[in-house]
Design a protein around this motif. Structure first.
Motif, short mmCIF file in Angstrom:
data_model
loop_
_atom_site.label_atom_id
_atom_site.label_comp_id
_atom_site.label_asym_id
_atom_site.label_seq_id
_atom_site.Cartn_x
_atom_site.Cartn_y
_atom_site.Cartn_z
N LYS A 83 0.84 -1.21 0.00
CA LYS A 83 0.00 0.00 0.00
C LYS A 83 0.87 1.25 0.00
O LYS A 83 0.57 2.23 -0.71
N ILE A 84 1.97 1.23 0.77
CA ILE A 84 2.90 2.36 0.78
C ILE A 84 3.55 2.50 -0.59
O ILE A 84 3.71 3.62 -1.11
N GLN A 85 3.96 1.37 -1.17
CA GLN A 85 4.53 1.36 -2.52
C GLN A 85 3.62 2.08 -3.51
O GLN A 85 4.06 2.94 -4.29
N ASN A 86 2.34 1.78 -3.47
CA ASN A 86 1.40 2.39 -4.41
C ASN A 86 1.23 3.88 -4.16
O ASN A 86 1.03 4.66 -5.11
N GLN A 87 1.31 4.29 -2.90
CA GLN A 87 1.26 5.72 -2.59
C GLN A 87 2.51 6.44 -3.09
O GLN A 87 2.43 7.55 -3.62
N GLN A 90 2.43 7.45 -6.66
CA GLN A 90 1.65 8.67 -6.93
C GLN A 90 2.49 9.92 -6.69
O GLN A 90 2.22 10.97 -7.27
N HIS A 91 3.51 9.82 -5.82
CA HIS A 91 4.39 10.95 -5.54
C HIS A 91 5.66 10.91 -6.39
O HIS A 91 6.58 11.70 -6.16
N ASN A 92 5.70 9.98 -7.36
CA ASN A 92 6.86 9.82 -8.25
C ASN A 92 8.17 9.58 -7.49
O ASN A 92 9.23 10.07 -7.88
N LEU A 93 8.08 8.82 -6.40
CA LEU A 93 9.26 8.50 -5.61
C LEU A 93 9.70 7.05 -5.76
O LEU A 93 10.82 6.70 -5.41
N GLY A 123 1.67 -8.48 -4.50
CA GLY A 123 1.57 -7.29 -5.35
C GLY A 123 2.81 -6.43 -5.35
O GLY A 123 2.73 -5.21 -5.60
N MET A 124 3.97 -7.01 -5.09
CA MET A 124 5.22 -6.25 -5.12
C MET A 124 5.56 -5.79 -6.53
O MET A 124 5.38 -6.54 -7.50
N ASP A 125 6.07 -4.58 -6.64
CA ASP A 125 6.55 -4.05 -7.91
C ASP A 125 8.07 -4.11 -7.88
O ASP A 125 8.72 -3.34 -7.17
N ASP A 187 0.63 6.10 7.01
CA ASP A 187 0.70 7.54 6.75
C ASP A 187 1.96 8.15 7.35
O ASP A 187 2.61 9.00 6.72
N LYS A 188 2.31 7.70 8.54
CA LYS A 188 3.52 8.21 9.20
C LYS A 188 4.77 7.80 8.43
O LYS A 188 5.70 8.61 8.25
N ILE A 189 4.80 6.56 7.96
CA ILE A 189 5.95 6.08 7.20
C ILE A 189 6.11 6.86 5.90
O ILE A 189 7.21 7.29 5.55
N ILE A 190 5.01 7.06 5.19
CA ILE A 190 5.06 7.83 3.94
C ILE A 190 5.51 9.25 4.21
O ILE A 190 6.33 9.81 3.46
N LYS A 191 5.01 9.85 5.27
CA LYS A 191 5.39 11.23 5.61
C LYS A 191 6.89 11.31 5.88
O LYS A 191 7.56 12.25 5.42
N MET A 192 7.43 10.34 6.61
CA MET A 192 8.86 10.35 6.91
C MET A 192 9.69 10.15 5.64
O MET A 192 10.72 10.81 5.45
N ILE A 193 9.23 9.24 4.79
CA ILE A 193 9.96 9.01 3.53
C ILE A 193 9.97 10.28 2.69
O ILE A 193 11.02 10.68 2.16
N ARG A 194 8.84 10.94 2.59
CA ARG A 194 8.77 12.17 1.79
C ARG A 194 9.62 13.28 2.41
O ARG A 194 10.25 14.07 1.69
N GLN A 195 9.64 13.32 3.74
CA GLN A 195 10.44 14.33 4.41
C GLN A 195 11.93 14.10 4.15
O GLN A 195 12.67 15.07 3.85
N ILE A 196 12.38 12.87 4.24
CA ILE A 196 13.79 12.57 3.98
C ILE A 196 14.12 12.81 2.50
O ILE A 196 15.18 13.35 2.17
N ALA A 197 13.20 12.45 1.63
CA ALA A 197 13.43 12.66 0.20
C ALA A 197 13.55 14.14 -0.14
O ALA A 197 14.30 14.52 -1.04
N GLY A 198 12.84 14.97 0.61
CA GLY A 198 12.86 16.41 0.33
C GLY A 198 13.91 17.17 1.07
O GLY A 198 14.09 18.38 0.85
#
Length: 199
Positions: A83-87, A90-93, A123-125, A187-198
């Motif tokens: 589910k995180i992978q699919n999110q 959407q953020h092109n990460l 469902g792994m990509d 949601d917390k994991i995605i937020k942290m990943i996006r924060q580190i990516a940015g």
């Protein structure tokens, strides 16, 4: 003299406002501390090709330790990771900035064919997800180096601590250790990943 004190008062006012704005912003994006440097290791992927962890530096990695015959916590964790992978797509990460690694500590059961079938079913990509294996000792040693305690039971099954999911940044630092299974906060994991990516 009054004008001098007025300038100081205005400067202090702006300083207080700046600090308050910074604190308000930091509440949404608190600094993610570094826990420790992730250990380097080399295992094999399901195509029998060597994979050295440090060569994936430059990307953010979510590292999962599991065994595919696990009845509960492992598949729940992998399901959440999908589910995180699919999110992240959407953020092109996905793939270019973020990769997932799944390491089995039951390589005798989790042959490349079994491991691949598990990944397909979940469902792994594979454009951003690598499945890793080795000998039982090698995978146990890697898990231990990450602080994951694994014990093989007499019936051939395994038990391990539920904090077996690690977020590793682009320079190889472990930034967060997550609980697995139903306790995951996607949601917390995605937020942290996006924060580190940015950052």
């Amino acid at each position: 003299m009054k004008r001098h004190w007025f300038k100081i008062a205005v400067s202090l006012l702006f300083l207080v406002m700046f600090i308050n704005v910074y604190r308000w912003i930091s509440q949404d994006n608190p600094v993610i501390p570094t826990i420790k440097q992730a250990p380097d290791f080399t295992l094999k992927d399901i195509n029998n090709k060597p994979f050295q962890f440090s060569r994936s530096n430059g990307t953010i990695r979510l590292v999962e330790f599991l065994f595919t015959s696990c009845p509960d916590i492992c598949p729940t964790t992998t399901y959440n990771m999908v589910k995180i992978q699919n999110q992240l797509k959407q953020h092109n990460l996905w793939g270019n900035q973020v990769q997932f690694l799944s390491i089995t500590f039951d390589p005798e059961t989790d042959t490349p064919e079994v491991f691949k079938a598990y990944g397909d079913r979940m469902g792994m990509d594979y454009s951003g997800w690598t499945l890793l294996t080795g000998t039982e000792k090698e995978t146990a040693d890697v898990a231990k180096s990450f602080g994951v305690m694994v014990q093989k039971l007499p019936d051939g099954t395994f038990i391990h601590n539920v904090t077996s999911l690690m977020l590793v940044d682009q320079t190889g630092n472990i930034r967060k250790i997550f609980k697995m299974g139903e306790d995951m906060n996607n949601d917390k994991i995605i937020k942290m990943i996006r924060q580190i990516a940015g950052s």
